[in-house]
Motif scaffolding. Structure first.
Motif, mmCIF file in Angstrom:
data_model
loop_
_atom_site.group_PDB
_atom_site.id
_atom_site.type_symbol
_atom_site.label_atom_id
_atom_site.label_comp_id
_atom_site.label_asym_id
_atom_site.label_seq_id
_atom_site.Cartn_x
_atom_site.Cartn_y
_atom_site.Cartn_z
ATOM 1 N N TYR A 138 0.834 -1.177 0.000
ATOM 2 C CA TYR A 138 0.000 0.000 0.000
ATOM 3 C C TYR A 138 0.879 1.240 0.000
ATOM 4 C CZ TYR A 138 0.922 0.007 5.045
ATOM 5 O OH TYR A 138 1.537 0.020 6.275
ATOM 6 N N GLY A 139 0.306 2.361 -0.404
ATOM 7 C CA GLY A 139 1.109 3.581 -0.488
ATOM 8 C C GLY A 139 2.309 3.426 -1.400
ATOM 9 N N ALA A 140 2.173 2.606 -2.410
ATOM 10 C CA ALA A 140 3.189 2.335 -3.441
ATOM 11 C C ALA A 140 4.351 1.485 -2.973
ATOM 12 C CB ALA A 140 3.713 3.627 -4.067
ATOM 13 N N SER A 141 4.799 1.659 -1.729
ATOM 14 C CA SER A 141 6.035 0.987 -1.321
ATOM 15 C C SER A 141 5.998 0.409 0.090
ATOM 16 C CB SER A 141 7.218 1.950 -1.427
ATOM 17 O OG SER A 141 7.031 3.067 -0.589
ATOM 18 N N SER A 142 4.857 0.450 0.745
ATOM 19 C CA SER A 142 4.747 -0.096 2.104
ATOM 20 C C SER A 142 4.268 -1.534 2.041
ATOM 21 C CB SER A 142 3.788 0.749 2.948
ATOM 22 O OG SER A 142 4.300 2.035 3.154
ATOM 23 N N LEU A 143 5.015 -2.413 2.665
ATOM 24 C CA LEU A 143 4.712 -3.842 2.653
ATOM 25 C C LEU A 143 3.669 -4.153 3.721
ATOM 26 C CD1 LEU A 143 5.825 -6.471 1.225
ATOM 27 C CD2 LEU A 143 7.242 -6.746 3.264
ATOM 28 N N ARG A 156 -8.830 0.597 5.148
ATOM 29 C CA ARG A 156 -7.984 1.158 6.197
ATOM 30 C C ARG A 156 -7.221 2.331 5.589
ATOM 31 N NH1 ARG A 156 -4.464 -2.275 10.574
ATOM 32 N NH2 ARG A 156 -3.915 -0.488 11.870
ATOM 33 N N VAL A 157 -6.877 3.291 6.425
ATOM 34 C CA VAL A 157 -6.129 4.451 5.944
ATOM 35 C C VAL A 157 -4.747 4.447 6.576
ATOM 36 C CG1 VAL A 157 -6.055 6.967 5.797
ATOM 37 C CG2 VAL A 157 -8.238 5.761 5.622
ATOM 38 N N GLY A 158 -3.705 4.480 5.728
ATOM 39 C CA GLY A 158 -2.338 4.464 6.215
ATOM 40 C C GLY A 158 -1.943 5.777 6.866
ATOM 41 N N SER A 159 -0.757 5.779 7.427
ATOM 42 C CA SER A 159 -0.287 6.924 8.206
ATOM 43 C C SER A 159 -0.176 8.197 7.371
ATOM 44 C CB SER A 159 1.074 6.605 8.833
ATOM 45 O OG SER A 159 1.997 6.244 7.822
ATOM 46 N N SER A 160 0.021 8.037 6.085
ATOM 47 C CA SER A 160 0.122 9.215 5.215
ATOM 48 C C SER A 160 -1.158 9.464 4.434
ATOM 49 C CB SER A 160 1.295 9.062 4.247
ATOM 50 O OG SER A 160 2.516 9.059 4.949
ATOM 51 N N GLY A 161 -2.209 8.824 4.871
ATOM 52 C CA GLY A 161 -3.514 9.091 4.269
ATOM 53 C C GLY A 161 -3.890 8.205 3.106
ATOM 54 N N TRP A 162 -3.087 7.142 2.832
ATOM 55 C CA TRP A 162 -3.468 6.269 1.719
ATOM 56 C C TRP A 162 -4.520 5.266 2.150
ATOM 57 C CZ3 TRP A 162 1.805 5.061 3.458
ATOM 58 C CH2 TRP A 162 2.766 5.943 2.948
ATOM 59 N N PRO A 163 -5.670 5.242 1.475
ATOM 60 C CA PRO A 163 -6.650 4.173 1.756
ATOM 61 C C PRO A 163 -6.229 2.875 1.073
ATOM 62 C CG PRO A 163 -7.689 6.145 0.828
ATOM 63 C CD PRO A 163 -6.207 6.252 0.578
ATOM 64 N N TYR A 164 -6.514 1.776 1.701
ATOM 65 C CA TYR A 164 -6.263 0.482 1.077
ATOM 66 C C TYR A 164 -7.232 -0.530 1.660
ATOM 67 C CZ TYR A 164 -3.275 0.059 5.266
ATOM 68 O OH TYR A 164 -2.785 0.067 6.548
ATOM 69 N N PHE A 165 -7.513 -1.586 0.893
ATOM 70 C CA PHE A 165 -8.450 -2.625 1.298
ATOM 71 C C PHE A 165 -7.650 -3.757 1.942
ATOM 72 C CE2 PHE A 165 -11.045 0.137 -0.686
ATOM 73 C CZ PHE A 165 -11.788 -0.208 -1.804
ATOM 74 N N ASP A 166 -7.639 -3.807 3.253
ATOM 75 C CA ASP A 166 -6.718 -4.731 3.911
ATOM 76 C C ASP A 166 -7.310 -6.114 4.186
ATOM 77 O OD1 ASP A 166 -6.761 -3.621 7.412
ATOM 78 O OD2 ASP A 166 -8.372 -3.802 5.942
ATOM 79 N N PHE A 167 -8.611 -6.237 4.263
ATOM 80 C CA PHE A 167 -9.219 -7.557 4.428
ATOM 81 C C PHE A 167 -10.417 -7.684 3.500
ATOM 82 C CE2 PHE A 167 -6.922 -9.697 7.701
ATOM 83 C CZ PHE A 167 -6.345 -8.679 8.459
ATOM 84 N N TRP A 168 -10.552 -8.875 2.917
ATOM 85 C CA TRP A 168 -11.621 -9.163 1.975
ATOM 86 C C TRP A 168 -12.360 -10.417 2.429
ATOM 87 C CZ3 TRP A 168 -11.551 -7.051 -3.382
ATOM 88 C CH2 TRP A 168 -10.569 -6.063 -3.566
ATOM 89 N N GLY A 169 -13.658 -10.471 2.112
ATOM 90 C CA GLY A 169 -14.394 -11.698 2.308
ATOM 91 C C GLY A 169 -14.078 -12.694 1.205
ATOM 92 N N GLN A 170 -14.682 -13.869 1.290
ATOM 93 C CA GLN A 170 -14.395 -14.931 0.322
ATOM 94 C C GLN A 170 -15.201 -14.783 -0.965
ATOM 95 O OE1 GLN A 170 -16.652 -15.259 2.649
ATOM 96 N NE2 GLN A 170 -18.347 -16.330 1.637
ATOM 97 N N GLY A 171 -16.186 -13.903 -0.932
ATOM 98 C CA GLY A 171 -16.978 -13.624 -2.124
ATOM 99 C C GLY A 171 -18.290 -14.386 -2.164
ATOM 100 N N SER A 172 -19.271 -13.801 -2.855
ATOM 101 C CA SER A 172 -20.582 -14.413 -3.047
ATOM 102 C C SER A 172 -20.962 -14.248 -4.521
ATOM 103 C CB SER A 172 -21.616 -13.720 -2.153
ATOM 104 O OG SER A 172 -22.873 -14.351 -2.249
ATOM 105 N N LEU A 173 -21.280 -15.354 -5.163
ATOM 106 C CA LEU A 173 -21.564 -15.344 -6.594
ATOM 107 C C LEU A 173 -23.014 -14.955 -6.860
ATOM 108 C CD1 LEU A 173 -20.791 -15.926 -9.555
ATOM 109 C CD2 LEU A 173 -21.378 -18.329 -9.119
#
Lengths: 107, 122
Positions: free
Chosen positions: A49-54, B100-117
């Motif tokens: 995430y953030g391009a380079s954070s593992l 989730r939002v990282g320390s520098s403000g980057w959002p990312y999807f850190d956990f996903w469900g298994q999916g539903s068809l």
């Protein structure tokens, strides 16, 4: 909308190879770039995430770099479990967080 | 352990409706924004909808706007996607994902469900 383009679309490699996947954004996204790995029939898994954070728990053979419009995901020494499809995602343009089309990494 | 478990998928006729659920556990659900992401058979990932922690902000992809409704019940640790006026093009595996939002403000999807068809077909 921001378009994300990955290259190549598919890649053949061998265990132990160093592999690089590229992702290009249609406009600058700073470092708002994430990488996911997806195996067949499974949910995507966050790698970077953030391009380079593992992400926690992800092996250190994965690394990411780039900013602006050009980004790379590098696997330093391919392991058998790394054969999967990889997706980049931009999260700069809230909330339409678009994905690249994917890169399938094959043996 | 964080877990997201989708349910409610199935076969529905064009024009029909379906409601997906995503049951969350292992974390304080009310502290996180949530998303739905879909994947058509053999295709890539596409963001569908997102909702903030207290449902104050809700967003949709243009392709589903006016037909899909995202909601959440923090007391039940659950996320929902009501899908109306379904089309063949909506056929996909639907994943719920925590943002989730990282320390520098980057959002990312850190956990996903298994999916539903969800399959839309006559």
């Amino acid at each position: 909308d921001i378009q994300m383009t990955q290259s190549p679309s598919s890649l053949s490699a061998s265990v132990g190879d160093r592999v690089t996947i590229t992702c290009r954004a249609s406009q600058s996204i700073n470092t708002y770039l994430n990488w996911y790995q997806q195996k067949p029939g499974k949910a995507p898994k966050l790698l970077m995430y953030g391009a380079s954070s593992l992400q926690s728990g992800v092996p250190s053979r994965f690394s990411g770099s780039g900013s602006g419009t050009d980004f790379t995901l590098t696997i330093s020494s391919l392991q058998p479990e790394d054969f999967a499809t990889y997706y980049c995602q931009q999260t700069y343009n809230h909330p339409t967080y678009s994905f690249g089309q994917g890169t399938k990494l094959e043996i | 352990e964080v877990q997201l478990v989708e349910s409610g998928g199935g076969l529905v006729k064009p024009g029909g409706s379906l409601r997906l659920s995503c049951a969350a556990s292992g974390f304080t659900f009310s502290d996180y924004g949530m998303n739905w992401v879909r994947q058509a058979p053999g295709k890539g990932l596409a963001w569908v909808s997102s909702i903030t922690t207290s449902s104050g902000y809700i967003y949709y992809a243009d392709s589903v706007k006016g037909r899909f409704t995202i909601s959440r019940d923090n007391a039940k640790n659950s996320l929902y996607l009501q899908m109306n006026s379904l089309r063949a093009a909506d056929t996909a595996v639907y994943y719920c994902a925590r943002v989730r939002v990282g320390s520098s403000g980057w959002p990312y999807f850190d956990f996903w469900g298994q999916g539903s068809l969800v399959t839309v077909s006559s």
